[in-house]
Design a protein around this motif. Structure first.
Motif, PDB file in Angstrom:
ATOM      1  N   GLU A 269     -11.687  -4.734 -10.700  1.00 39.27           N
ATOM      2  CA  GLU A 269     -12.522  -3.654 -11.238  1.00 39.27           C
ATOM      3  C   GLU A 269     -12.507  -2.437 -10.318  1.00 39.27           C
ATOM      4  OE1 GLU A 269     -15.756  -6.425 -13.685  1.00 39.27           O
ATOM      5  OE2 GLU A 269     -16.217  -5.726 -11.667  1.00 39.27           O
ATOM      6  N   GLU A 270     -12.501  -2.675  -9.021  1.00 37.67           N
ATOM      7  CA  GLU A 270     -12.447  -1.572  -8.068  1.00 37.67           C
ATOM      8  C   GLU A 270     -11.104  -0.847  -8.160  1.00 37.67           C
ATOM      9  OE1 GLU A 270     -13.639   1.116  -5.216  1.00 37.67           O
ATOM     10  OE2 GLU A 270     -14.848  -0.349  -6.321  1.00 37.67           O
ATOM     11  N   ALA A 271     -10.027  -1.608  -8.348  1.00 42.74           N
ATOM     12  CA  ALA A 271      -8.712  -0.977  -8.484  1.00 42.74           C
ATOM     13  C   ALA A 271      -8.636  -0.113  -9.739  1.00 42.74           C
ATOM     14  CB  ALA A 271      -7.621  -2.054  -8.515  1.00 42.74           C
ATOM     15  N   VAL A 272      -9.206  -0.596 -10.836  1.00 39.12           N
ATOM     16  CA  VAL A 272      -9.237   0.188 -12.072  1.00 39.12           C
ATOM     17  C   VAL A 272     -10.077   1.453 -11.870  1.00 39.12           C
ATOM     18  CG1 VAL A 272     -10.049   0.216 -14.462  1.00 39.12           C
ATOM     19  CG2 VAL A 272      -8.840  -1.792 -13.584  1.00 39.12           C
ATOM     20  N   ALA A 273     -11.199   1.309 -11.184  1.00 40.32           N
ATOM     21  CA  ALA A 273     -12.062   2.472 -10.916  1.00 40.32           C
ATOM     22  C   ALA A 273     -11.340   3.511 -10.063  1.00 40.32           C
ATOM     23  CB  ALA A 273     -13.347   2.021 -10.223  1.00 40.32           C
ATOM     24  N   ARG A 274     -10.394   3.053  -9.248  1.00 39.38           N
ATOM     25  CA  ARG A 274      -9.614   3.974  -8.416  1.00 39.38           C
ATOM     26  C   ARG A 274      -8.346   4.455  -9.120  1.00 39.38           C
ATOM     27  NH1 ARG A 274     -10.132   2.327  -2.055  1.00 39.38           N
ATOM     28  NH2 ARG A 274     -12.300   1.630  -2.086  1.00 39.38           N
ATOM     29  N   LYS A 275      -8.298   4.234 -10.428  1.00 39.40           N
ATOM     30  CA  LYS A 275      -7.240   4.779 -11.295  1.00 39.40           C
ATOM     31  C   LYS A 275      -5.901   4.058 -11.166  1.00 39.40           C
ATOM     32  CE  LYS A 275     -10.261   7.893 -12.482  1.00 39.40           C
ATOM     33  NZ  LYS A 275     -11.027   7.702 -13.748  1.00 39.40           N
ATOM     34  N   SER A 276      -5.894   2.799 -10.760  1.00 39.73           N
ATOM     35  CA  SER A 276      -4.658   2.033 -10.791  1.00 39.73           C
ATOM     36  C   SER A 276      -4.290   1.778 -12.247  1.00 39.73           C
ATOM     37  CB  SER A 276      -4.811   0.695 -10.065  1.00 39.73           C
ATOM     38  OG  SER A 276      -3.620  -0.061 -10.162  1.00 39.73           O
ATOM     39  N   ALA A 277      -3.082   2.164 -12.613  1.00 38.46           N
ATOM     40  CA  ALA A 277      -2.629   2.015 -13.995  1.00 38.46           C
ATOM     41  C   ALA A 277      -1.721   0.812 -14.180  1.00 38.46           C
ATOM     42  CB  ALA A 277      -1.901   3.282 -14.444  1.00 38.46           C
ATOM     43  N   ASP A 278      -1.395   0.126 -13.095  1.00 36.18           N
ATOM     44  CA  ASP A 278      -0.471  -1.013 -13.125  1.00 36.18           C
ATOM     45  C   ASP A 278      -1.212  -2.285 -13.530  1.00 36.18           C
ATOM     46  OD1 ASP A 278       1.812  -2.462 -12.823  1.00 36.18           O
ATOM     47  OD2 ASP A 278       2.067  -2.076 -10.682  1.00 36.18           O
ATOM     48  N   ASP A 279      -0.437  -3.322 -13.894  1.00 32.01           N
ATOM     49  CA  ASP A 279      -1.040  -4.650 -14.032  1.00 32.01           C
ATOM     50  C   ASP A 279      -1.651  -5.030 -12.686  1.00 32.01           C
ATOM     51  OD1 ASP A 279       0.005  -4.750 -16.593  1.00 32.01           O
ATOM     52  OD2 ASP A 279       1.753  -5.947 -16.007  1.00 32.01           O
ATOM     53  N   ILE A 280      -2.833  -5.647 -12.724  1.00 29.12           N
ATOM     54  CA  ILE A 280      -3.529  -6.012 -11.482  1.00 29.12           C
ATOM     55  C   ILE A 280      -3.867  -7.493 -11.553  1.00 29.12           C
ATOM     56  CG2 ILE A 280      -5.485  -5.532  -9.962  1.00 29.12           C
ATOM     57  CD1 ILE A 280      -5.837  -2.892 -11.672  1.00 29.12           C
ATOM     58  N   SER A 281      -3.428  -8.241 -10.539  1.00 29.38           N
ATOM     59  CA  SER A 281      -3.781  -9.659 -10.479  1.00 29.38           C
ATOM     60  C   SER A 281      -4.223  -9.980  -9.050  1.00 29.38           C
ATOM     61  CB  SER A 281      -2.605 -10.538 -10.883  1.00 29.38           C
ATOM     62  OG  SER A 281      -1.432 -10.205 -10.160  1.00 29.38           O
ATOM     63  N   VAL A 282      -5.289 -10.761  -8.948  1.00 26.71           N
ATOM     64  CA  VAL A 282      -5.885 -11.075  -7.649  1.00 26.71           C
ATOM     65  C   VAL A 282      -6.267 -12.546  -7.607  1.00 26.71           C
ATOM     66  CG1 VAL A 282      -7.757 -10.582  -6.024  1.00 26.71           C
ATOM     67  CG2 VAL A 282      -6.820  -8.726  -7.440  1.00 26.71           C
ATOM     68  N   VAL A 283      -5.942 -13.196  -6.488  1.00 26.81           N
ATOM     69  CA  VAL A 283      -6.428 -14.538  -6.192  1.00 26.81           C
ATOM     70  C   VAL A 283      -7.224 -14.456  -4.899  1.00 26.81           C
ATOM     71  CG1 VAL A 283      -5.828 -16.921  -5.581  1.00 26.81           C
ATOM     72  CG2 VAL A 283      -4.440 -15.684  -7.261  1.00 26.81           C
ATOM     73  N   VAL A 284      -8.416 -15.031  -4.890  1.00 29.01           N
ATOM     74  CA  VAL A 284      -9.219 -15.112  -3.676  1.00 29.01           C
ATOM     75  C   VAL A 284      -9.465 -16.581  -3.365  1.00 29.01           C
ATOM     76  CG1 VAL A 284     -11.444 -14.607  -2.597  1.00 29.01           C
ATOM     77  CG2 VAL A 284     -10.332 -12.875  -4.019  1.00 29.01           C
ATOM     78  N   VAL A 285      -9.188 -16.969  -2.125  1.00 27.61           N
ATOM     79  CA  VAL A 285      -9.445 -18.345  -1.676  1.00 27.61           C
ATOM     80  C   VAL A 285     -10.493 -18.280  -0.572  1.00 27.61           C
ATOM     81  CG1 VAL A 285      -8.470 -20.479  -0.773  1.00 27.61           C
ATOM     82  CG2 VAL A 285      -7.043 -18.943  -2.159  1.00 27.61           C
ATOM     83  N   LYS A 286     -11.676 -18.801  -0.824  1.00 26.85           N
ATOM     84  CA  LYS A 286     -12.735 -18.839   0.160  1.00 26.85           C
ATOM     85  C   LYS A 286     -12.482 -20.015   1.110  1.00 26.85           C
ATOM     86  CE  LYS A 286     -15.601 -15.485  -1.118  1.00 26.85           C
ATOM     87  NZ  LYS A 286     -16.172 -14.473  -0.204  1.00 26.85           N
ATOM     88  N   LEU A 287     -12.436 -19.749   2.391  1.00 25.08           N
ATOM     89  CA  LEU A 287     -12.073 -20.754   3.384  1.00 25.08           C
ATOM     90  C   LEU A 287     -13.258 -21.276   4.175  1.00 25.08           C
ATOM     91  CD1 LEU A 287      -8.892 -18.884   4.640  1.00 25.08           C
ATOM     92  CD2 LEU A 287      -8.960 -20.875   3.123  1.00 25.08           C
ATOM     93  N   GLN A 288     -14.472 -20.761   3.908  1.00 19.87           N
ATOM     94  CA  GLN A 288     -15.666 -21.208   4.604  1.00 19.87           C
ATOM     95  C   GLN A 288     -16.724 -21.583   3.560  1.00 19.87           C
ATOM     96  OE1 GLN A 288     -15.931 -21.679   7.800  1.00 19.87           O
ATOM     97  NE2 GLN A 288     -14.068 -20.666   8.472  1.00 19.87           N
TER      98      GLN A 288
END
Length: 288
Positions: A269-288
């Protein structure tokens, strides 16, 4: 086997993958380790504004292999087609894990599996079609050892004590211009203002791309990180995020979000708000 039969078989093979890109809207999901209740993951994908199908694909899951637990995380960012990242979803990790020396020498096993996978893609070009894919993969072994590999410009960043540390290498054509020219290729900013191999591809390394493969590499950079008490979380993301956000900005943006899937969604959502027009995919792994 006809081309249509091959593609049907391939689609059946990749059913196990998680987080397949969709041309419809966003896609998301989450999971957790059985070995450690503190380690969780989440992913979120958003289609860009280009007039083609979603070309980002994600894998995020834990799996038991030879009495070990492995966390398998990857982002495949396709270009010119979604077929090759789809193929990678179903085959790359399988090729890595079946290497007989994976547990003793994971770095060597991963490099060999990347090479074998790319060779197979090129051999099947008549069925898989043109185009290619970048890749960033992360394997978490028994919640203790993290092995990251990549070709292209998708990126892996770990947060340790609140500080971002990049674990992958952005394979930009300008950075590998000499190697590309030694293979008989060239790097040009025309057309457009982005350096491209042979004026076509904006990364120096990728799977596929048979028409210019002689000038490209599919050799991954591999790094190993031990997971200790300083490790907070891992971010894997396609360049749709990194074009508009620095490593530290991404870390700061989600450091107080406890749920991994919510954190991944927040970054898209932050990337879209910053006008990224590309496909956006994110993985987050919480380690704690």
């Amino acid at each position: 086997m006809t081309g249509r039969e091959f593609l049907h078989k391939m689609k059946e093979t990749v059913k196990e993958k998680v987080g397949r890109g969709s041309s419809a809207s966003a896609d998301s999901g989450k999971g957790k380790s059985k070995m450690s209740k503190d380690i969780t993951h989440g992913y979120h994908l958003v289609k860009g504004k280009a007039y083609h199908e979603m070309e980002d694909y994600v894998i995020a899951k834990f799996k038991e292999v030879d009495n070990n637990e492995v966390g398998l995380f990857a982002i495949f960012d396709g270009h010119l087609s979604h077929v090759i990242p789809d193929y990678l979803c179903g085959h790359l990790f399988d090729n890595i894990l079946k290497e007989p020396n994976f547990w003793e020498e994971p770095e060597k096993a991963i490099k060999k599996a990347y090479r074998i996978t790319d060779t197979t893609i090129l051999e099947k070009a008549a069925d898989l079609g043109k185009g290619g894919s970048t890749a960033v993969t992360a394997i978490l072994i028994n919640c203790q050892k993290l092995v990251v590999a990549n070709v292209g410009d998708s990126r892996a960043v770990i947060c340790k004590n609140g500080v971002a540390k990049q674990l992958s290498v952005d394979h930009e054509p300008n950075m590998e211009k000499e190697e590309i020219e030694n293979r008989g290729g060239f790097v040009s900013n025309f057309p457009g203002d982005v350096p491209r191999v042979d004026g076509q591809l904006a990364v120096a390394r990728a799977f596929g791309d048979k028409s210019i493969k002689i000038h490209l590499s599919s050799e991954p950079d591999v790094s190993v990180e031990m997971i200790d008490d300083d490790a907070d979380f891992l971010i894997l993301a396609s360049d749709g995020l990194w074009k508009v956000m620095s490593n530290q900005e991404a870390v700061e943006s989600i450091k107080d979000i406890k749920d991994a899937m919510s954190a991944a969604k927040h970054l898209t959502e932050e990337a879209v708000a910053r006008k990224s027009a590309d496909d956006i995919s994110v993985v987050v792994v919480k380690l704690q």
